[in-house]
Design an enzyme around this catalytic site. Structure first.
Site, PDB file in Angstrom:
ATOM      1  N   GLY A  10       0.855  -1.190  -0.032  1.00 33.12           N
ATOM      2  CA  GLY A  10       0.038  -0.120  -0.075  1.00 33.12           C
ATOM      3  C   GLY A  10       0.786   1.065   0.168  1.00 33.12           C
ATOM      4  O   GLY A  10       1.871   1.166  -0.710  1.00 33.12           O
ATOM      5  N   SER A  14       4.927   0.430  -0.952  1.00 29.70           N
ATOM      6  CA  SER A  14       5.359   0.887  -2.036  1.00 29.70           C
ATOM      7  C   SER A  14       6.463   1.987  -1.754  1.00 29.70           C
ATOM      8  O   SER A  14       7.207   1.834  -2.458  1.00 29.70           O
ATOM      9  CB  SER A  14       4.435   1.492  -2.794  1.00 29.70           C
ATOM     10  OG  SER A  14       3.424   2.671  -1.965  1.00 29.70           O
ATOM     11  N   LYS A 100       1.369   0.531  14.259  1.00 30.36           N
ATOM     12  CA  LYS A 100       0.973   0.988  15.745  1.00 30.36           C
ATOM     13  C   LYS A 100       0.171   0.123  16.388  1.00 30.36           C
ATOM     14  O   LYS A 100       0.281  -0.072  17.683  1.00 30.36           O
ATOM     15  CB  LYS A 100       0.706   2.426  15.731  1.00 30.36           C
ATOM     16  CG  LYS A 100      -0.465   2.792  15.138  1.00 30.36           C
ATOM     17  CD  LYS A 100      -0.492   4.282  14.867  1.00 30.36           C
ATOM     18  CE  LYS A 100      -1.442   4.740  13.734  1.00 30.36           C
ATOM     19  NZ  LYS A 100      -0.722   4.440  12.217  1.00 30.36           N
ATOM     20  N   ILE A 131       9.279  10.915  12.171  1.00 31.10           N
ATOM     21  CA  ILE A 131      10.165  11.421  13.296  1.00 31.10           C
ATOM     22  C   ILE A 131      10.791  10.385  14.044  1.00 31.10           C
ATOM     23  O   ILE A 131      10.193   9.273  14.556  1.00 31.10           O
ATOM     24  CB  ILE A 131       8.905  12.065  14.248  1.00 31.10           C
ATOM     25  CG1 ILE A 131       8.303  13.188  13.540  1.00 31.10           C
ATOM     26  CG2 ILE A 131       9.816  12.906  15.169  1.00 31.10           C
ATOM     27  CD1 ILE A 131       7.054  13.604  14.068  1.00 31.10           C
ATOM     28  N   GLY A 182      -6.521  14.363   1.959  1.00 28.00           N
ATOM     29  CA  GLY A 182      -5.604  13.027   2.254  1.00 28.00           C
ATOM     30  C   GLY A 182      -4.903  12.912   3.578  1.00 28.00           C
ATOM     31  O   GLY A 182      -4.368  12.109   3.801  1.00 28.00           O
ATOM     32  N   ASP A 196      -5.875   6.222  17.647  1.00 29.53           N
ATOM     33  CA  ASP A 196      -4.584   6.296  17.089  1.00 29.53           C
ATOM     34  C   ASP A 196      -3.551   7.162  17.964  1.00 29.53           C
ATOM     35  O   ASP A 196      -2.591   6.333  18.388  1.00 29.53           O
ATOM     36  CB  ASP A 196      -4.697   7.101  15.819  1.00 29.53           C
ATOM     37  CG  ASP A 196      -3.233   7.382  14.957  1.00 29.53           C
ATOM     38  OD1 ASP A 196      -2.892   6.329  14.272  1.00 29.53           O
ATOM     39  OD2 ASP A 196      -2.619   8.108  15.202  1.00 29.53           O
ATOM     40  N   LYS A 200      -0.306   5.098  20.052  1.00 31.06           N
ATOM     41  CA  LYS A 200       1.040   5.795  20.267  1.00 31.06           C
ATOM     42  C   LYS A 200       1.719   5.944  21.486  1.00 31.06           C
ATOM     43  O   LYS A 200       2.835   5.750  21.873  1.00 31.06           O
ATOM     44  CB  LYS A 200       1.239   6.768  19.253  1.00 31.06           C
ATOM     45  CG  LYS A 200       1.065   6.637  17.853  1.00 31.06           C
ATOM     46  CD  LYS A 200       0.799   7.860  16.916  1.00 31.06           C
ATOM     47  CE  LYS A 200       0.284   7.563  15.547  1.00 31.06           C
ATOM     48  NZ  LYS A 200       0.387   8.646  14.826  1.00 31.06           N
ATOM     49  N   GLY A 298       2.631   9.773   6.063  1.00 28.47           N
ATOM     50  CA  GLY A 298       2.808  10.051   4.870  1.00 28.47           C
ATOM     51  C   GLY A 298       3.826   8.889   4.212  1.00 28.47           C
ATOM     52  O   GLY A 298       4.340   8.314   5.193  1.00 28.47           O
TER      53      GLY A 298
END
Length: 408
Positions: A10, A14, A100, A131, A182, A196, A200, A298
């Protein structure tokens, strides 16, 4: 030559393949060997890919290939990712992941298997995307006793809140824009409801304090209840609203961990982290506050962190990197009602400030037309705050919003 397999092609998968193919010489210079993509697992077909002949739909081709020493899991989700990763580790293959959800749910178990099998399980990209945070905490800050980790850990919510703060957009409009650009998924619940960010901070807490913290142990709130009124009042109190994941070690050895929107004072280093950027503050006894900043998601930023872990695995094929924490039962985590915060309250009714001061003692308040009032309290246990806010409600005050104030 070191042969690797990539599970998932994905966005991130990729990107990993792209970096491994286009940065061959630089990577070779780093480790003295070629990193060769031998297999790519995906149910789809990619006939235009330069490595189209290496795609497979059968996981068994990866697990049974003795030449494959490192497996990259970028499928996402828990299943079959968990089963595949566990089998790879038990087969003596090191595993790198950006997942994660997987690390937050099964990190302790998978790290223990890696220890027993003398292989690596690395996950730099699982928290901050591009990061660096896992490796710096594990190596660069190893001389520190970590007292606290706090951060803006989700770019989607930070983008939405930035648009509300800077452009005066309503929550739904800002969310729609994030989806169009996006930054948000079609189903954004994991982001906007805080899950999410919770995963983390669980990973960072497990690293910092040595025991696995599971997401269901952590009080989690999202940003769906934040309004433009709250944003404007926050500014008047010298703050901005951010979704914060925070874990803090207390004097008694317990930890206080939470994911929730917070009023962050302008003076905080986290206050000026805007749009889709993330920022993570680690507070150590020797270094003081250290902040890591950048794009938390990203294609290429995340893939870059994955490839860094691949390189680390290549240089430690016969020696396990020390990255480990024990399983945890939550017995080192205080109840959310014991967690101490100053609080922001937005309310409606007659004599709100007078009634609030009678309950909370010294407060700061701002009145606006329409019998609306916002006030901030001193720091107190959250359970005590709830009891007092319920008394205020019983006294005829309509409570419109309550948000923690972060001492960050």
């Amino acid at each position: 030559m070191v042969s690797v397999a990539i599970m998932g092609h994905g966005v991130v998968g990729s990107g990993v393949a792209e970096i491994l193919l286009t940065h061959k010489q630089k990577l070779f210079a780093s480790i003295g060997e070629e990193i060769y993509i031998k297999k790519v697992l995906d149910l789809r077909e990619f006939p235009d890919s330069p490595i189209a002949d290496r795609f497979t739909k059968d996981f068994e081709e990866i697990i049974n290939d003795l030449e494959i020493r490192i497996v990259v899991e970028v499928m996402g989700g828990l299943h079959p990712a968990y089963e595949f990763v566990k089998r790879c580790l038990k087969a003596g293959k090191s595993v790198v992941t950006s997942n994660k959800e997987l690390v937050a749910a099964y990190g302790a178990e998978l790290l223990e298997i890696a220890r027993v099998e003398n292989v690596n399980f690395l996950f730099e990209a699982s928290v901050g995307g591009g990061i660096p945070i896992i490796r710096p905490m594990n190596q660069c800050l190893v001389a520190n006793i970590v007292d606290e980790v706090a951060g803006i850990l989700n770019g989607t919510t930070n983008f939405i809140l930035t648009k509300m703060i800077e452009d005066g957009m309503q929550f739904r409009d800002a969310l729609r824009l994030a989806q169009e650009l996006g930054f948000a998924e079609r189903n954004p619940s994991a982001d906007i409801e805080g899950h999410d960010a919770c995963r983390k901070i669980c990973i960072l807490a497990s690293m910092a304090f040595g025991k696995h913290v599971y997401p269901d142990m952590v009080h989690t709130e999202g940003i769906t209840g934040i309004t433009l009124e709250d944003v404007k009042y926050a500014e008047k109190f010298g703050c901005v609203i951010k979704l914060i994941g925070r874990v803090k070690k207390l004097k008694n050895g317990m930890i206080d961990i939470i994911t929730a929107p917070m009023l962050v004072p302008f003076k905080s280093q986290l206050a000026n982290i805007d749009n889709e950027f993330n920022g993570i503050m680690v507070r150590g006894d020797c270094t003081g506050d250290v902040v890591f900043y950048g794009k938390g998601a990203g294609k290429l930023p995340t893939a870059s962190a994955v490839v860094a872990d691949i390189v680390d695995c290549c240089t430690h094929l016969k020696q396990r990197r020390f990255l480990y924490w024990a399983d945890g039962k939550g017995d080192n985590i205080i109840n959310v009602n014991e967690s101490e915060f100053a609080m922001y309250v937005r309310a409606k009714g007659k004599d709100v400030a007078v009634k609030a001061e009678a309950l909370f003692g010294s407060i700061q308040s701002i009145n606006t037309p329409g019998k609306r009032t916002a006030f901030t309290t001193g720091k107190m246990p959250y359970g005590e705050f709830i009891k007092k806010i319920n008394k205020l409600s019983a006294d005829g005050v309509e409570i419109l919003s309550t948000i923690r104030i972060g001492d960050l």
